[in-house]
Design a protein around this motif. Sequence first.
Motif, PDB file in Angstrom:
ATOM      1  N   THR A  71       0.840  -1.195   0.000  1.00  0.00           N
ATOM      2  CA  THR A  71       0.000   0.000   0.000  1.00  0.00           C
ATOM      3  C   THR A  71       0.876   1.247   0.000  1.00  0.00           C
ATOM      4  O   THR A  71       2.023   1.218   0.467  1.00  0.00           O
ATOM      5  N   GLN A  72       0.297   2.345  -0.509  1.00  0.00           N
ATOM      6  CA  GLN A  72       1.027   3.611  -0.481  1.00  0.00           C
ATOM      7  C   GLN A  72       1.324   4.038   0.952  1.00  0.00           C
ATOM      8  O   GLN A  72       2.383   4.596   1.230  1.00  0.00           O
ATOM      9  N   SER A  73       0.402   3.745   1.858  1.00  0.00           N
ATOM     10  CA  SER A  73       0.597   4.095   3.261  1.00  0.00           C
ATOM     11  C   SER A  73       1.810   3.378   3.845  1.00  0.00           C
ATOM     12  O   SER A  73       2.629   3.981   4.550  1.00  0.00           O
ATOM     13  N   ALA A  74       1.942   2.090   3.552  1.00  0.00           N
ATOM     14  CA  ALA A  74       3.080   1.313   4.057  1.00  0.00           C
ATOM     15  C   ALA A  74       4.400   1.822   3.470  1.00  0.00           C
ATOM     16  O   ALA A  74       5.403   1.941   4.181  1.00  0.00           O
ATOM     17  N   ILE A  75       4.366   2.148   2.192  1.00  0.00           N
ATOM     18  CA  ILE A  75       5.562   2.683   1.530  1.00  0.00           C
ATOM     19  C   ILE A  75       5.927   4.037   2.141  1.00  0.00           C
ATOM     20  O   ILE A  75       7.096   4.293   2.445  1.00  0.00           O
ATOM     21  N   SER A  76       4.936   4.898   2.330  1.00  0.00           N
ATOM     22  CA  SER A  76       5.186   6.228   2.900  1.00  0.00           C
ATOM     23  C   SER A  76       5.819   6.135   4.287  1.00  0.00           C
ATOM     24  O   SER A  76       6.723   6.908   4.617  1.00  0.00           O
ATOM     25  N   HIS A  77       5.351   5.184   5.076  1.00  0.00           N
ATOM     26  CA  HIS A  77       5.917   4.995   6.421  1.00  0.00           C
ATOM     27  C   HIS A  77       7.406   4.646   6.340  1.00  0.00           C
ATOM     28  O   HIS A  77       8.231   5.210   7.075  1.00  0.00           O
ATOM     29  N   GLN A  78       7.754   3.752   5.434  1.00  0.00           N
ATOM     30  CA  GLN A  78       9.155   3.351   5.294  1.00  0.00           C
ATOM     31  C   GLN A  78      10.004   4.476   4.691  1.00  0.00           C
ATOM     32  O   GLN A  78      11.155   4.680   5.094  1.00  0.00           O
ATOM     33  N   LEU A  79       9.436   5.223   3.748  1.00  0.00           N
ATOM     34  CA  LEU A  79      10.162   6.354   3.170  1.00  0.00           C
ATOM     35  C   LEU A  79      10.461   7.414   4.215  1.00  0.00           C
ATOM     36  O   LEU A  79      11.525   8.045   4.191  1.00  0.00           O
ATOM     37  N   LYS A  80       9.544   7.611   5.147  1.00  0.00           N
ATOM     38  CA  LYS A  80       9.769   8.584   6.220  1.00  0.00           C
ATOM     39  C   LYS A  80      11.007   8.199   7.027  1.00  0.00           C
ATOM     40  O   LYS A  80      11.860   9.040   7.325  1.00  0.00           O
ATOM     41  N   ILE A  81      11.123   6.920   7.356  1.00  0.00           N
ATOM     42  CA  ILE A  81      12.291   6.442   8.103  1.00  0.00           C
ATOM     43  C   ILE A  81      13.563   6.617   7.282  1.00  0.00           C
ATOM     44  O   ILE A  81      14.596   7.076   7.792  1.00  0.00           O
ATOM     45  N   LEU A  82      13.491   6.291   6.003  1.00  0.00           N
ATOM     46  CA  LEU A  82      14.652   6.435   5.129  1.00  0.00           C
ATOM     47  C   LEU A  82      15.065   7.902   4.982  1.00  0.00           C
ATOM     48  O   LEU A  82      16.257   8.223   4.968  1.00  0.00           O
ATOM     49  N   ARG A  83      14.092   8.789   4.901  1.00  0.00           N
ATOM     50  CA  ARG A  83      14.399  10.231   4.808  1.00  0.00           C
ATOM     51  C   ARG A  83      15.002  10.756   6.095  1.00  0.00           C
ATOM     52  O   ARG A  83      15.955  11.527   6.071  1.00  0.00           O
ATOM     53  N   GLN A  84      14.434  10.343   7.233  1.00  0.00           N
ATOM     54  CA  GLN A  84      14.953  10.792   8.531  1.00  0.00           C
ATOM     55  C   GLN A  84      16.410  10.389   8.717  1.00  0.00           C
ATOM     56  O   GLN A  84      17.162  11.081   9.394  1.00  0.00           O
ATOM     57  N   ASN A  85      16.785   9.291   8.098  1.00  0.00           N
ATOM     58  CA  ASN A  85      18.160   8.812   8.214  1.00  0.00           C
ATOM     59  C   ASN A  85      19.028   9.220   7.027  1.00  0.00           C
ATOM     60  O   ASN A  85      20.113   8.678   6.833  1.00  0.00           O
ATOM     61  N   LYS A  86      18.526  10.147   6.227  1.00  0.00           N
ATOM     62  CA  LYS A  86      19.259  10.748   5.113  1.00  0.00           C
ATOM     63  C   LYS A  86      19.710   9.735   4.072  1.00  0.00           C
ATOM     64  O   LYS A  86      20.762   9.860   3.473  1.00  0.00           O
ATOM     65  N   LEU A  87      18.873   8.709   3.861  1.00  0.00           N
ATOM     66  CA  LEU A  87      19.190   7.704   2.859  1.00  0.00           C
ATOM     67  C   LEU A  87      18.467   7.950   1.545  1.00  0.00           C
ATOM     68  O   LEU A  87      18.921   7.485   0.497  1.00  0.00           O
ATOM     69  N   VAL A  88      17.343   8.644   1.608  1.00  0.00           N
ATOM     70  CA  VAL A  88      16.625   9.032   0.391  1.00  0.00           C
ATOM     71  C   VAL A  88      16.299  10.520   0.459  1.00  0.00           C
ATOM     72  O   VAL A  88      16.273  11.119   1.535  1.00  0.00           O
ATOM     73  N   LYS A  89      16.066  11.083  -0.709  1.00  0.00           N
ATOM     74  CA  LYS A  89      15.642  12.482  -0.799  1.00  0.00           C
ATOM     75  C   LYS A  89      14.416  12.540  -1.690  1.00  0.00           C
ATOM     76  O   LYS A  89      14.098  11.578  -2.395  1.00  0.00           O
ATOM     77  N   SER A  90      13.718  13.658  -1.638  1.00  0.00           N
ATOM     78  CA  SER A  90      12.496  13.788  -2.426  1.00  0.00           C
ATOM     79  C   SER A  90      12.460  15.135  -3.128  1.00  0.00           C
ATOM     80  O   SER A  90      13.149  16.079  -2.729  1.00  0.00           O
ATOM     81  N   ARG A  91      11.640  15.163  -4.170  1.00  0.00           N
ATOM     82  CA  ARG A  91      11.376  16.428  -4.872  1.00  0.00           C
ATOM     83  C   ARG A  91       9.950  16.388  -5.374  1.00  0.00           C
ATOM     84  O   ARG A  91       9.431  15.334  -5.746  1.00  0.00           O
ATOM     85  N   ARG A  92       9.305  17.538  -5.343  1.00  0.00           N
ATOM     86  CA  ARG A  92       7.925  17.651  -5.796  1.00  0.00           C
ATOM     87  C   ARG A  92       7.910  18.052  -7.263  1.00  0.00           C
ATOM     88  O   ARG A  92       8.653  18.918  -7.710  1.00  0.00           O
ATOM     89  N   ASP A  93       7.012  17.410  -8.018  1.00  0.00           N
ATOM     90  CA  ASP A  93       6.772  17.754  -9.414  1.00  0.00           C
ATOM     91  C   ASP A  93       5.260  17.756  -9.604  1.00  0.00           C
ATOM     92  O   ASP A  93       4.645  16.694  -9.755  1.00  0.00           O
TER      93      ASP A  93
END
Length: 120
Positions: A71-93
Amino acid sequence: MDKKEEMCCEATEVHEELLKIVNETMPEETELYDLAELFKVFGDSTRIRILFVLFEAEVCVCDLAQVLNMTQSAISHQLKILRQNKLVKSRRDGKSIFYSLADDHVRTIIAQGREHIRED
């Protein structure tokens, strides 16, 4: 000889010069804690799967959810952890937010981990 005996020295001998070098180069306790916390993030197979997708392309949550069958919700939860630990970055389009690896260090950590587990 049992396993317990293999892990201990037969005689107690302190190697002062070696201990001096270790004590001089040992990172601060806070840095060791932060490093341990970083490696905990890699301890989840879902997060590793997300990182592998991001090795190949910058993708949005919808794409990640589709390719990982989650689910998108499950993915979003994991992405939040990855972002907090500076492993992923995001950009809005527009209305979409695209995720990518934060830097080449992430790729290197995973590659070295894979190399390690493949050793005989």
